[in-house]
Motif scaffolding. Structure first.
Motif, PDB file in Angstrom:
ATOM      1  N   CYS A 244      52.272  19.123  46.358  1.00  0.00           N
ATOM      2  CA  CYS A 244      52.979  17.665  46.581  1.00  0.00           C
ATOM      3  C   CYS A 244      52.128  16.873  45.433  1.00  0.00           C
ATOM      4  O   CYS A 244      50.921  16.868  45.290  1.00  0.00           O
TER       5      CYS A 244
ATOM      6  N   ILE B   4      55.322   9.503  51.791  1.00  0.00           N
ATOM      7  CA  ILE B   4      56.084  10.169  50.632  1.00  0.00           C
ATOM      8  C   ILE B   4      55.476  11.501  50.159  1.00  0.00           C
ATOM      9  O   ILE B   4      54.363  11.551  50.078  1.00  0.00           O
ATOM     10  N   HIS B   5      56.379  12.447  50.276  1.00  0.00           N
ATOM     11  CA  HIS B   5      55.767  13.483  49.665  1.00  0.00           C
ATOM     12  C   HIS B   5      56.537  13.939  48.353  1.00  0.00           C
ATOM     13  O   HIS B   5      57.850  13.665  47.908  1.00  0.00           O
TER      14      HIS B   5
ATOM     15  N   HIS C 260      46.093  15.989  51.219  1.00  0.00           N
ATOM     16  CA  HIS C 260      47.267  16.134  50.452  1.00  0.00           C
ATOM     17  C   HIS C 260      46.848  17.137  49.283  1.00  0.00           C
ATOM     18  O   HIS C 260      47.946  17.819  48.850  1.00  0.00           O
TER      19      HIS C 260
ATOM     20  N   CYS D 288      49.777  11.902  49.997  1.00  0.00           N
ATOM     21  CA  CYS D 288      50.295  11.650  51.507  1.00  0.00           C
ATOM     22  C   CYS D 288      49.099  11.609  52.774  1.00  0.00           C
ATOM     23  O   CYS D 288      49.292  11.212  53.816  1.00  0.00           O
TER      24      CYS D 288
ATOM     25  N   MET E 235      48.200  20.387  49.962  1.00  0.00           N
ATOM     26  CA  MET E 235      49.545  20.787  50.406  1.00  0.00           C
ATOM     27  C   MET E 235      50.159  21.363  49.014  1.00  0.00           C
ATOM     28  O   MET E 235      50.628  20.726  48.008  1.00  0.00           O
TER      29      MET E 235
ATOM     30  N   ASN F  61      52.715  13.422  45.321  1.00  0.00           N
ATOM     31  CA  ASN F  61      52.814  12.235  45.790  1.00  0.00           C
ATOM     32  C   ASN F  61      51.800  11.971  46.861  1.00  0.00           C
ATOM     33  O   ASN F  61      51.903  12.425  47.775  1.00  0.00           O
TER      34      ASN F  61
HETATM   35 CU   LIG Z   1      52.347  15.189  50.619  1.00  0.00          CU
END
Ligand SMILES: [Cu+2]
Length: 635
Positions: free
Chosen positions: A600, A564-565, A608, A604, A611, A602
């Motif tokens: 991001c 999930i992102h 992450h 990931c 991101m 969430n």
């Molecule tokens: Cu992500």
């Protein structure tokens, strides 16, 4: 058959904190071990049932597992929920409309032939007169209907018919209708009205629309349920305040020994509307039951009742009179006979009142404060006792002559609950074939039965094993306010998707490859189409300028479970969350210059944290392409 206990006596009992079920006695080490094993779901193992709790004024639905009682997920419905990005993207913002909260009371799983079919979960909003549909395909809210016209305080819902034809709803509050008309509450009896609503459900898509309504006197309708088997096509609600008081309800609405329950023939209502016997109000066909006989009847019922629950056979309807120490059992065959033979004890505003003695099978002396009743499909009923703080197991009719003479004999067992049990749920109780086995008591007060969390205390829920002759208290868990009811669904009766397949994503703004992603300008409209993939956004730069209208579409191109992102935009109150294969969109007007990172939200992957990207909002006339500047950065 007159209630034998007065309101004052009950008030005294409440004040003294007396509970006839007593405190839960100490359990032996062997019992503790057995109970622990009964609810233990070892790491890596899974629960056998879903428990869908209403989240009360949190506006959400909580999903727990049974038997572990572990909270697994929260499904946002009537309130924004940053954890899943609900209420931030355009689609969910539109569903929420002008409201940022709701009061979720009674969830109902969709049914086919009086059995759960694993398609939808409907929940009502008491506060803003709405009904929502959660699709069990992905455990997300897909429709919010309302505010329902001519309906104020959508508390007496969601009650689903045996093939999910309708969600039936009744109002807790009454107002001058149509909405917007003003009258003095002193003229309550004359000017105010309640309503029963039939919300039509599309059998293929689950899409809801308001079907028809039945005008009622300004009683406060409470819980209800729908018929099945012999009572197919009927629905039942209790009411309080048949005194029609408009102030100091605590006193003024508890004057009469009996209130009136509603017995509604919803198939007759549907037919009457088709035959043109309704009048339009605020766009909805309204049936006046005084002019259309056969749609609505009243039945006297124990004082200030709450639950009104049809058993799995459809023969027995049990009302819990919270100010009467007994449950009232109505016999649907007798209800039918009384209607056919016109065995009435009067009428109210043109609606016949069925003669109490003609329709009642018996009053079962379960104890103090019976609220809500559930069934195990084996001939037993389970009633939550608000004042006694316990669950009472008792035997449904048919009763022997000896039992009929003394109905204390049908009371089989009591188990203490903590504290002030409001609702309870038995697995599958409202279907023709309950799963039985487990009961969850939803208690109104946890009163410090947990580590100290300060004055804002959770509610407690307790898991009770009802598979044997005697009930067994197994485990306890806590939720935020406030489960008013729940539904239990066997895990094997539903197959939710864990990834949205790329082929099924019909969003025209979805992008699946770098080459498709873009930032474009048309006048002051800037549109960015981003792709989210471990561990970057593409593009990771959006240039625009103050005064622009910015639309951002983000597609999570992953096709892997749990990948999930999120897309959080600094200082702009944006947090979208995209599940695998999902595209989401937000739209904002850019009002301040600056460089605003997005990232991001969430977790990931190991990268992450990396991101991220930038929204560069230039002052007008500045930027890489001057006044027309809108570029997607590094690709
Ligand atoms: Cu992500």
């Amino acid at each position: 058959m007159k209630p034998t206990i007065t309101l004052n006596a009950i008030a005294l009992v409440v004040a003294l904190g007396f509970t006839s079920c007593g405190k839960q006695t100490g359990t032996s080490q062997a019992e503790r071990t057995a109970n622990a094993v009964a609810s233990y779901v070892a790491p890596g193992e899974k629960d056998e049932y879903y428990l869908f709790y209403s989240g009360g004024h949190s506006g959400q639905v909580y999903v727990a597992g049974i038997p572990s009682l572990r909270h697994i997920s929260t499904i946002p419905v009537f309130a924004p929920y940053p954890a899943t990005g609900y209420g931030f993207d355009e689609e969910s913002k539109k569903m929420l409309g002008d409201f940022s909260w709701g009061d979720v009371h009674h969830p109902a799983l969709s049914q086919t032939n009086s059995k759960y079919d694993g398609r939808w979960l409907f929940v009502n909003d008491n506060a803003n007169n709405r009904i929502a549909r959660i699709d069990l395909h992905d455990f997300k809210t897909h429709q919010i209907l309302g505010p329902i016209p001519n309906s104020i305080g959508n508390h007496g819902s969601s009650f689903i018919t045996e093939n999910s034809e309708y969600i039936l709803c009744a109002t807790r509050f009454s107002v001058p209708l149509p909405k917007g008309r003003v009258a003095d509450p002193k003229d309550y009896e004359k000017e105010f009205n309640g309503m029963v609503s039939g919300i039509k459900v599309d059998p293929k898509t689950g899409e809801m629309k308001v079907g028809w309504q039945i005008l009622t006197p300004p009683f406060d309708w409470d819980l209800g349920s729908t018929g099945k088997g012999p009572s197919s096509g009927w629905a039942f609600w209790t009411s309080y305040n048949t005194e029609m008081a408009h102030d100091t309800l605590e006193v003024n609405s508890t004057q009469k020994d009996r209130d009136l329950a509603a017995v509604v023939n919803w198939r007759a209502a549907e037919k009457a509307v088709a035959e043109g016997k309704a009048e339009m109000m605020d766009g909805v066909p309204i049936i006046d039951p005084a002019k259309v006989p056969g749609v609505l009847y009243f039945v006297p019922i124990g004082k200030s009742p709450h639950g009104m629950d049809v058993d799995p056979t459809g023969k027995w309807i049990v009302a819990g009179g919270k100010l009467q120490p007994a449950t009232t059992v109505l016999n649907f065959e007798k209800v039918q006979a009384a209607i056919n033979n016109k065995t009435f004890e009067g009428e109210f505003r043109g609606v016949p009142i069925l003669k109490y003695e003609a329709v009642v099978e018996g009053e079962v002396p379960v104890g103090l404060g019976p609220l809500h009743t559930q069934y195990d499909g084996k001939g037993n009923a389970y009633t939550s006792m608000f004042i006694d703080s316990c669950i009472v197991k008792w035997k449904l009719p048919p009763w022997t002559d000896e039992e009929k003479k003394d109905l204390t004999k049908v009371v089989l067992d009591k188990v203490p609950a903590h504290f002030s049990t409001g609702h309870l749920v038995v697995a599958g109780s409202d279907t023709a074939q309950p799963y039985g086995k487990w009961c969850v008591a939803m208690n109104k007060l946890s009163a410090g039965r947990h580590i100290n969390v300060g004055p804002s205390q959770p509610e407690s829920s307790q898991l009770i094993d009802i598979s044997g002759e005697k009930m067994k208290m197994i485990a306890e868990a806590y939720t935020e306010p406030e489960p008013h009811f729940a539904q239990i669904l066997k895990v094997t009766d539903v197959q939710p998707t864990e990834v949205y397949p790329k082929d099924e994503n019909k969003d025209p703004n979805a992008v699946w490859e770098k080459a498709q992603s873009s930032v474009t300008r048309n006048g002051n409209q800037v549109v960015a189409k981003l792709m989210a993939i471990r561990s970057r956004f593409n593009p990771d730069r959006i240039d625009a300028q103050v005064g622009d209208e910015l639309t951002v579409h983000v597609t999570n191109v992953e096709q892997t479970r749990d990948m999930i992102h999120g897309f959080g935009l600094i200082e702009h109150n944006i947090n979208m969350v995209m599940d695998p294969g999902e595209t989401k969109t937000f739209h904002i007007k850019l009002t301040k210059p600056g460089v605003f990172p997005f990232y991001c939200t969430n977790f990931c992957s190991a990268l992450h944290q990396e991101m991220q990207g930038y929204l560069v909002v230039w002052k007008p006339g500045e930027g890489p392409s001057g006044a027309s500047g809108a570029v997607g950065g590094t690709k």
